[in-house]
Design a protein around this motif. Sequence first.
Motif: not given
Length: 108
Positions: A75-95
């Motif tokens: 997201x930060x360095x390679x400017x990949x898009x931040x989508x709702x699905x990516x954020x949700x699934x990263x949140x699941x991973x974090x949990x």
Amino acid sequence: MAYLYLLAAIALEIAGTFCLKLSNGFANPVPTFLVFVFYGLMNVPFILALASLPLSVVYAIWSGVGLMAAAALGFAYFEEPITTARVVFLGITFTGVVGLAVSLQHSA
């Protein structure tokens, strides 16, 4: 101390993953070389962490945190898009990572 080893392994794995992208399919020799250096060195603290912690927890934390860091770099360095699905699934991973770490503390 085992968690410090795990943190070092995670940092080296993240550096290796970052260099994977920078290597551009083996086109850039320095990042390509560094991939092997970082992934090779990563195994030392990873093995030391395994001496004290269960494999299931170490591997889950290592891979989960590495995955979240790779996404953040994307997201930060390679400017990949931040989508709702990516954020949700990263949140699941974090949990899941937090849950495994907490379960280790409660089982000791």
